[in-house]
Motif scaffolding. Structure first.
Motif, mmCIF file in Angstrom:
data_model
loop_
_atom_site.group_PDB
_atom_site.id
_atom_site.type_symbol
_atom_site.label_atom_id
_atom_site.label_comp_id
_atom_site.label_asym_id
_atom_site.label_seq_id
_atom_site.Cartn_x
_atom_site.Cartn_y
_atom_site.Cartn_z
ATOM 1 N N MET A 1 -18.037 -115.317 -28.542
ATOM 2 C CA MET A 1 -17.890 -114.618 -29.811
ATOM 3 C C MET A 1 -18.891 -113.461 -29.850
ATOM 4 S SD MET A 1 -16.328 -114.687 -32.895
ATOM 5 C CE MET A 1 -15.576 -116.280 -32.873
ATOM 6 N N ILE A 2 -18.414 -112.293 -30.158
ATOM 7 C CA ILE A 2 -19.256 -111.091 -30.256
ATOM 8 C C ILE A 2 -19.503 -110.824 -31.737
ATOM 9 C CG2 ILE A 2 -19.433 -108.625 -29.754
ATOM 10 C CD1 ILE A 2 -17.344 -109.174 -27.488
ATOM 11 N N ARG A 3 -20.768 -110.827 -32.125
ATOM 12 C CA ARG A 3 -21.137 -110.620 -33.533
ATOM 13 C C ARG A 3 -21.616 -109.189 -33.715
ATOM 14 N NH1 ARG A 3 -22.395 -112.839 -38.439
ATOM 15 N NH2 ARG A 3 -24.472 -112.508 -39.271
ATOM 16 N N VAL A 4 -20.868 -108.440 -34.548
ATOM 17 C CA VAL A 4 -21.153 -107.031 -34.807
ATOM 18 C C VAL A 4 -21.513 -106.865 -36.276
ATOM 19 C CG1 VAL A 4 -20.212 -104.681 -34.767
ATOM 20 C CG2 VAL A 4 -19.474 -106.349 -33.040
ATOM 21 N N LEU A 5 -22.648 -106.213 -36.535
ATOM 22 C CA LEU A 5 -23.108 -105.966 -37.901
ATOM 23 C C LEU A 5 -23.196 -104.466 -38.154
ATOM 24 C CD1 LEU A 5 -26.129 -108.454 -38.085
ATOM 25 C CD2 LEU A 5 -23.697 -108.924 -38.441
ATOM 26 N N PHE A 6 -22.731 -104.057 -39.314
ATOM 27 C CA PHE A 6 -22.850 -102.669 -39.760
ATOM 28 C C PHE A 6 -23.866 -102.638 -40.899
ATOM 29 C CE2 PHE A 6 -18.653 -103.029 -37.879
ATOM 30 C CZ PHE A 6 -18.639 -101.936 -37.033
ATOM 31 N N ILE A 7 -24.790 -101.681 -40.850
ATOM 32 C CA ILE A 7 -25.906 -101.642 -41.794
ATOM 33 C C ILE A 7 -25.984 -100.297 -42.494
ATOM 34 C CG2 ILE A 7 -28.411 -101.947 -42.065
ATOM 35 C CD1 ILE A 7 -27.000 -104.407 -40.831
ATOM 36 N N CYS A 8 -26.108 -100.323 -43.833
ATOM 37 C CA CYS A 8 -26.419 -99.106 -44.592
ATOM 38 C C CYS A 8 -27.374 -99.471 -45.728
ATOM 39 C CB CYS A 8 -25.161 -98.390 -45.083
ATOM 40 S SG CYS A 8 -24.303 -99.167 -46.460
ATOM 41 N N HIS A 9 -27.674 -98.540 -46.563
ATOM 42 C CA HIS A 9 -28.675 -98.746 -47.613
ATOM 43 C C HIS A 9 -28.257 -99.823 -48.618
ATOM 44 C CE1 HIS A 9 -32.057 -97.742 -50.176
ATOM 45 N NE2 HIS A 9 -31.220 -97.743 -51.197
ATOM 46 N N GLY A 10 -27.083 -99.664 -49.231
ATOM 47 C CA GLY A 10 -26.695 -100.571 -50.309
ATOM 48 C C GLY A 10 -25.600 -101.556 -49.973
ATOM 49 N N ASN A 11 -24.900 -101.346 -48.855
ATOM 50 C CA ASN A 11 -23.821 -102.222 -48.416
ATOM 51 C C ASN A 11 -22.628 -102.213 -49.361
ATOM 52 O OD1 ASN A 11 -23.319 -105.747 -47.803
ATOM 53 N ND2 ASN A 11 -22.651 -104.072 -46.516
ATOM 54 N N GLU A 19 -17.065 -101.870 -41.577
ATOM 55 C CA GLU A 19 -16.648 -103.261 -41.378
ATOM 56 C C GLU A 19 -15.136 -103.396 -41.522
ATOM 57 O OE1 GLU A 19 -17.247 -107.694 -43.377
ATOM 58 O OE2 GLU A 19 -18.190 -105.959 -44.323
ATOM 59 N N SER A 20 -14.570 -102.789 -42.540
ATOM 60 C CA SER A 20 -13.128 -102.873 -42.777
ATOM 61 C C SER A 20 -12.337 -102.165 -41.677
ATOM 62 C CB SER A 20 -12.769 -102.288 -44.145
ATOM 63 O OG SER A 20 -13.287 -103.100 -45.178
ATOM 64 N N VAL A 21 -12.784 -100.984 -41.261
ATOM 65 C CA VAL A 21 -12.087 -100.232 -40.217
ATOM 66 C C VAL A 21 -12.155 -100.985 -38.887
ATOM 67 C CG1 VAL A 21 -12.127 -98.110 -38.822
ATOM 68 C CG2 VAL A 21 -12.372 -97.983 -41.314
ATOM 69 N N PHE A 22 -13.327 -101.475 -38.526
ATOM 70 C CA PHE A 22 -13.485 -102.188 -37.262
ATOM 71 C C PHE A 22 -12.675 -103.486 -37.281
ATOM 72 C CE2 PHE A 22 -15.897 -104.704 -34.086
ATOM 73 C CZ PHE A 22 -15.793 -103.835 -33.008
ATOM 74 N N THR A 23 -12.697 -104.207 -38.385
ATOM 75 C CA THR A 23 -11.910 -105.441 -38.517
ATOM 76 C C THR A 23 -10.426 -105.136 -38.356
ATOM 77 O OG1 THR A 23 -13.567 -106.460 -39.948
ATOM 78 C CG2 THR A 23 -11.330 -107.345 -40.083
ATOM 79 N N HIS A 24 -9.966 -104.074 -38.998
ATOM 80 C CA HIS A 24 -8.562 -103.673 -38.890
ATOM 81 C C HIS A 24 -8.192 -103.360 -37.438
ATOM 82 C CE1 HIS A 24 -4.737 -101.874 -39.898
ATOM 83 N NE2 HIS A 24 -5.118 -100.721 -39.355
ATOM 84 N N VAL A 26 -9.719 -104.375 -34.616
ATOM 85 C CA VAL A 26 -9.784 -105.611 -33.830
ATOM 86 C C VAL A 26 -8.533 -106.468 -34.082
ATOM 87 C CG1 VAL A 26 -11.044 -107.817 -33.694
ATOM 88 C CG2 VAL A 26 -12.285 -105.652 -33.545
ATOM 89 N N ASN A 27 -8.149 -106.586 -35.346
ATOM 90 C CA ASN A 27 -6.944 -107.351 -35.681
ATOM 91 C C ASN A 27 -5.695 -106.715 -35.079
ATOM 92 O OD1 ASN A 27 -8.424 -109.224 -37.123
ATOM 93 N ND2 ASN A 27 -8.037 -108.264 -39.103
ATOM 94 N N SER A 28 -5.600 -105.397 -35.151
ATOM 95 C CA SER A 28 -4.443 -104.673 -34.610
ATOM 96 C C SER A 28 -4.297 -104.878 -33.109
ATOM 97 C CB SER A 28 -4.562 -103.179 -34.891
ATOM 98 O OG SER A 28 -4.555 -102.937 -36.265
ATOM 99 N N LEU A 29 -5.409 -105.049 -32.425
ATOM 100 C CA LEU A 29 -5.396 -105.244 -30.977
ATOM 101 C C LEU A 29 -5.275 -106.716 -30.576
ATOM 102 C CD1 LEU A 29 -8.194 -102.679 -30.032
ATOM 103 C CD2 LEU A 29 -5.725 -102.441 -29.633
ATOM 104 N N GLY A 30 -5.210 -107.600 -31.585
ATOM 105 C CA GLY A 30 -5.098 -109.034 -31.309
ATOM 106 C C GLY A 30 -6.363 -109.645 -30.749
#
Length: 102
Positions: A1-11, A19-24, A26-30
């Protein structure tokens, strides 16, 4: 399992968008079974708040599902478990380094 975190000031804006774009993608690629994806804040200002309306609108405009999310601050435990931590800009990376000094 590869754990990827995206960080900004307020989240509530950039890291949530990433997070939403990367999740989309990853899901699109199965490949969802290979990843754990999350996002966090360096500050406590927005803790508990939902994504910013501008983020929600942009995702909707691009037909990318919003990952259900409420802002949270990164902890040392999150940092230790991550394989990749992606800061949304140099200020966020600097704050993250300052917060998580051992």
């Amino acid at each position: 399992m590869i754990r990827v975190l995206f960080i900004c000031h307020g989240n509530i804006c950039r890291s949530t968008l990433a997070e939403s774009v990367f999740t989309h993608k990853v899901n699109s690629l199965g490949l969802a079974h290979n990843f754990e994806i999350d996002s966090f804040a360096t500050s406590r200002e927005e803790i508990g708040n939902p994504p910013h309306y501008g983020t929600v609108n942009k995702l909707r405009e691009e037909h990318i599902p919003l990952v259900p999310h409420h802002a949270k601050q990164i902890t040392w435990k999150d940092y230790e478990r991550a394989d990749y931590i992606i800061g949304m800009d140099t200020a966020n990376i600097r704050n993250l380094n300052r917060m998580l000094k051992n």
